[in-house]
Design a protein around this motif. Sequence first.
Motif, PDB file in Angstrom:
ATOM      1  N   ALA A  58      25.354 -15.736 -22.068  1.00 36.69           N
ATOM      2  CA  ALA A  58      25.845 -17.113 -21.927  1.00 36.69           C
ATOM      3  C   ALA A  58      25.026 -18.044 -22.828  1.00 36.69           C
ATOM      4  CB  ALA A  58      25.715 -17.552 -20.471  1.00 36.69           C
ATOM      5  N   VAL A  59      25.714 -18.725 -23.723  1.00 44.17           N
ATOM      6  CA  VAL A  59      25.028 -19.647 -24.648  1.00 44.17           C
ATOM      7  C   VAL A  59      25.952 -20.834 -24.945  1.00 44.17           C
ATOM      8  CG1 VAL A  59      23.986 -19.910 -26.951  1.00 44.17           C
ATOM      9  CG2 VAL A  59      23.914 -17.679 -25.832  1.00 44.17           C
ATOM     10  N   VAL A  60      25.398 -22.044 -24.913  1.00 44.00           N
ATOM     11  CA  VAL A  60      26.169 -23.211 -25.365  1.00 44.00           C
ATOM     12  C   VAL A  60      26.146 -23.206 -26.893  1.00 44.00           C
ATOM     13  CG1 VAL A  60      26.205 -25.735 -25.449  1.00 44.00           C
ATOM     14  CG2 VAL A  60      25.684 -24.556 -23.292  1.00 44.00           C
ATOM     15  N   ASP A  62      28.317 -25.292 -28.857  1.00 46.53           N
ATOM     16  CA  ASP A  62      28.898 -26.470 -29.529  1.00 46.53           C
ATOM     17  C   ASP A  62      27.928 -27.651 -29.619  1.00 46.53           C
ATOM     18  OD1 ASP A  62      28.781 -27.402 -26.973  1.00 46.53           O
ATOM     19  OD2 ASP A  62      30.946 -27.608 -26.684  1.00 46.53           O
ATOM     20  N   ASN A  63      26.667 -27.436 -29.180  1.00 38.53           N
ATOM     21  CA  ASN A  63      25.633 -28.471 -29.277  1.00 38.53           C
ATOM     22  C   ASN A  63      26.046 -29.788 -28.619  1.00 38.53           C
ATOM     23  OD1 ASN A  63      23.112 -29.295 -29.964  1.00 38.53           O
ATOM     24  ND2 ASN A  63      23.693 -30.003 -32.020  1.00 38.53           N
ATOM     25  N   ASN A  64      26.825 -29.683 -27.537  1.00 40.76           N
ATOM     26  CA  ASN A  64      27.349 -30.871 -26.882  1.00 40.76           C
ATOM     27  C   ASN A  64      26.615 -31.068 -25.555  1.00 40.76           C
ATOM     28  OD1 ASN A  64      28.960 -32.406 -25.096  1.00 40.76           O
ATOM     29  ND2 ASN A  64      30.792 -31.973 -26.329  1.00 40.76           N
ATOM     30  N   LYS A  65      26.135 -32.287 -25.296  1.00 42.43           N
ATOM     31  CA  LYS A  65      25.332 -32.522 -24.084  1.00 42.43           C
ATOM     32  C   LYS A  65      26.097 -32.121 -22.810  1.00 42.43           C
ATOM     33  CE  LYS A  65      22.684 -35.934 -21.492  1.00 42.43           C
ATOM     34  NZ  LYS A  65      23.142 -35.398 -20.245  1.00 42.43           N
ATOM     35  N   ILE A  66      27.393 -32.446 -22.802  1.00 41.20           N
ATOM     36  CA  ILE A  66      28.183 -32.127 -21.591  1.00 41.20           C
ATOM     37  C   ILE A  66      28.200 -30.610 -21.364  1.00 41.20           C
ATOM     38  CG2 ILE A  66      30.511 -32.235 -20.550  1.00 41.20           C
ATOM     39  CD1 ILE A  66      30.840 -34.901 -22.056  1.00 41.20           C
ATOM     40  N   VAL A  88      15.879 -23.726 -15.174  1.00 44.23           N
ATOM     41  CA  VAL A  88      17.274 -23.631 -15.616  1.00 44.23           C
ATOM     42  C   VAL A  88      17.454 -24.459 -16.895  1.00 44.23           C
ATOM     43  CG1 VAL A  88      19.688 -24.053 -14.988  1.00 44.23           C
ATOM     44  CG2 VAL A  88      18.066 -23.311 -13.226  1.00 44.23           C
ATOM     45  N   GLU A  89      16.903 -25.659 -16.887  1.00 45.89           N
ATOM     46  CA  GLU A  89      17.053 -26.540 -18.063  1.00 45.89           C
ATOM     47  C   GLU A  89      16.409 -25.920 -19.297  1.00 45.89           C
ATOM     48  OE1 GLU A  89      17.305 -30.795 -15.683  1.00 45.89           O
ATOM     49  OE2 GLU A  89      15.386 -30.166 -16.531  1.00 45.89           O
ATOM     50  N   MET A  90      15.217 -25.354 -19.105  1.00 45.20           N
ATOM     51  CA  MET A  90      14.537 -24.753 -20.255  1.00 45.20           C
ATOM     52  C   MET A  90      15.372 -23.594 -20.824  1.00 45.20           C
ATOM     53  SD  MET A  90      10.899 -22.771 -20.490  1.00 45.20           S
ATOM     54  CE  MET A  90      11.381 -21.246 -19.716  1.00 45.20           C
ATOM     55  N   VAL A  91      15.853 -22.738 -19.929  1.00 47.32           N
ATOM     56  CA  VAL A  91      16.580 -21.547 -20.389  1.00 47.32           C
ATOM     57  C   VAL A  91      17.874 -21.950 -21.109  1.00 47.32           C
ATOM     58  CG1 VAL A  91      17.792 -19.462 -19.611  1.00 47.32           C
ATOM     59  CG2 VAL A  91      15.549 -20.033 -18.642  1.00 47.32           C
ATOM     60  N   VAL A  92      18.625 -22.855 -20.488  1.00 48.10           N
ATOM     61  CA  VAL A  92      19.916 -23.249 -21.078  1.00 48.10           C
ATOM     62  C   VAL A  92      19.699 -23.944 -22.427  1.00 48.10           C
ATOM     63  CG1 VAL A  92      21.872 -24.831 -20.764  1.00 48.10           C
ATOM     64  CG2 VAL A  92      21.158 -23.327 -18.884  1.00 48.10           C
ATOM     65  N   HIS A  93      18.696 -24.807 -22.511  1.00 47.02           N
ATOM     66  CA  HIS A  93      18.471 -25.540 -23.763  1.00 47.02           C
ATOM     67  C   HIS A  93      17.904 -24.650 -24.870  1.00 47.02           C
ATOM     68  CE1 HIS A  93      19.782 -29.512 -22.727  1.00 47.02           C
ATOM     69  NE2 HIS A  93      19.203 -29.392 -21.538  1.00 47.02           N
ATOM     70  N   GLN A  94      17.187 -23.588 -24.484  1.00 43.15           N
ATOM     71  CA  GLN A  94      16.625 -22.680 -25.513  1.00 43.15           C
ATOM     72  C   GLN A  94      17.653 -21.682 -26.044  1.00 43.15           C
ATOM     73  OE1 GLN A  94      13.252 -20.177 -25.153  1.00 43.15           O
ATOM     74  NE2 GLN A  94      11.912 -21.836 -24.481  1.00 43.15           N
ATOM     75  N   ARG A  98      17.483 -18.871 -29.351  1.00 49.26           N
ATOM     76  CA  ARG A  98      17.329 -17.410 -29.158  1.00 49.26           C
ATOM     77  C   ARG A  98      18.526 -16.683 -29.775  1.00 49.26           C
ATOM     78  NH1 ARG A  98      13.447 -19.908 -27.798  1.00 49.26           N
ATOM     79  NH2 ARG A  98      13.238 -19.494 -29.999  1.00 49.26           N
ATOM     80  N   LEU A  99      19.718 -17.311 -29.672  1.00 48.14           N
ATOM     81  CA  LEU A  99      20.904 -16.719 -30.301  1.00 48.14           C
ATOM     82  C   LEU A  99      20.687 -16.625 -31.822  1.00 48.14           C
ATOM     83  CD1 LEU A  99      23.887 -15.812 -30.494  1.00 48.14           C
ATOM     84  CD2 LEU A  99      24.520 -18.232 -30.540  1.00 48.14           C
ATOM     85  N   LYS A 100      20.151 -17.695 -32.385  1.00 44.46           N
ATOM     86  CA  LYS A 100      19.900 -17.725 -33.842  1.00 44.46           C
ATOM     87  C   LYS A 100      19.005 -16.536 -34.227  1.00 44.46           C
ATOM     88  CE  LYS A 100      18.368 -21.159 -37.181  1.00 44.46           C
ATOM     89  NZ  LYS A 100      16.937 -21.125 -37.358  1.00 44.46           N
ATOM     90  N   GLU A 101      17.986 -16.290 -33.405  1.00 45.73           N
ATOM     91  CA  GLU A 101      17.071 -15.178 -33.712  1.00 45.73           C
ATOM     92  C   GLU A 101      17.780 -13.825 -33.585  1.00 45.73           C
ATOM     93  OE1 GLU A 101      13.103 -17.598 -32.293  1.00 45.73           O
ATOM     94  OE2 GLU A 101      14.072 -16.234 -30.908  1.00 45.73           O
TER      95      GLU A 101
END
Length: 511
Positions: A58-60, A62-66, A88-94, A98-101
């Motif tokens: 699971a990864v966001v 679209d770089n969208n705050k919502i 939760v906030e740290m994991v979701v925002h990172q 991590r996907l890029k890596e």
Amino acid sequence: MEKAPIHNRTDILVIGSGASGLFFALKTAQKRPDLKILIMTKSNADESNTRFAQGGIAVVTDNNKISFDKHIEDTINAGGGLCKKNVVEMVVHQAPDRLKELLEFNVEFDKKSSGDWDLGLEGGHTQHRILHHKDISGSEILKKLLIQLQRMPNITLVEEHIIFDLIIHNSRCIGAYYYHNESKKIESIQARMTLLCTGGSGQIFKHTTNPVIATGDGVAIAHRAGAEIKEIKYVQFHPTALFEKDKNPYFLISEAVRGFGAYIVNNKNERFLFETDSRGELATRDIVSRAIGAEMEKQHCEYVFIDCRHLDYEKFYQHFPTITDYCRSIGIDIRKDLIPIVPVAHYQCGGIKVDMDSQTSIPNLFAVGECSRTGLHGNNRLASNSLLEALVYAHQSSEYICDKIDSVSFLDPNESEGIFSNYQYNITLNYSEELRNFKALMQETMTALFIKNTNPVEAKSVIEEILSKITPLFQKDTISLQLKELQNMLAVAELMVKEFLENNIKARAQQ
Ligand SMILES: Cc1cc2nc3c(=O)[nH]c(=O)nc-3n(C[C@H](O)[C@H](O)[C@H](O)COP(=O)(O)OP(=O)(O)OC[C@H]3O[C@@H](n4cnc5c(N)ncnc54)[C@H](O)[C@@H]3O)c2cc1C
């Protein structure tokens, strides 16, 4: 994998070669080529829960705050009020970093013909956000990380070496005892930093999606060493494992299949999940598993079904070739047959308590991935958040260790005398009938505790009885690998039962 020599000391000892261990090792080796990293793993390099992951990560994207807020909200909603919001906030925002890596390590995820990510949907998610590689996402990640590993001269990976216990000196972790598959003896290794990346404990139960390596070794080893264990009783049962009597592990019908539009039906071909939750098939795993369990009781059936007959077969096959082929191999044609399914043990939400850098309560000992309890999942993990957690905490621990390791030295040779030689056993590979029976009894007992809500006091007495019978076996000079593994599973079972009992006491006090 090529055999590599083991020296009796290493800067960093990584125990386990799933997503968490490999990602940690690669990132750390890149950043600090001066450090020697040794990965020891119990079986073949690719034998792990990671290899079996189907749905994806699971990864966001679209770089969208919502979108970030919704991923955070979905994770917290799934976790039954027990998730730690800052985690939760740290994991979701990172996740995007991590996907890029992962992409830099050449891991590939499916795209649509437009070039956009082909994002999947799973239970508990309110948006499409699951990146996947067909239905073999874990195996793709593992394959690509193992290829990268071979390019790193400062990483050594040794297979079929089983960690037995940690070595604690002056309250710090300074290495581990392990089974050396060539000498057939227990040997010791000194490390400045040690990471447990040992995965889950599904094999404690009668039926599980976890491979045979998932015997809770990391939790048991850490507990014996005095580390804090937390929320270990939160075991997630996956609602849709393919029912095949006496199979180990059970083959998984990915949650993404329901996200793709499959129905769950009973033996009368009725969809019954909406009676419990308005999201029906897309409710979270705990809700769907409980509803299936109740329906099986009501209909006196051993299983219910997943129905894919109404779905576009071509598209389905494109997304889920492994699942379709597996079903076909056992005589199920998903175009016209229903697939029998049953909830089985799948994921350990709790484990070795760690902070946001993956540090355990023992200095210089870290736990990453499924064996750890970070606070991300609460009592029920949101689908496809575990690979993400493994990567994020591999990153966190890597940053911390690279920064701090220079202040940690190996023991002085005078100081180390005697410390590394007090674990004397010969090892046999014989698996006695008696041990097999103890294991089966433990699995029956723990399954009944979780599925049929049997009395934890009864489970406690069974586990204690088995422990009292196997403990004298450790007085002998020769023990078997299976005995050690059973000791680990029983230790985890005992911790689970203890939490159940503590919970009952708390509930009674609140009445
Ligand atoms: C069928 C299935 C499907 C899944 N699907 C998904 C999904 O789609 N998305 C998602 O996010 N998650 C999924 N999961 C969960 C996810 O795969 C795991 O939580 C994650 O891969 C765990 O990674 P890990 O590195 O912590 O542990 P693992 O990948 O399990 O690796 C553990 C490693 O430790 C080694 N080890 C264990 N004990 C010892 C010992 N004593 N000595 C030495 N080595 C030891 C093992 O051999 C193994 O190499 C799925 C799990 C299963 C079983």
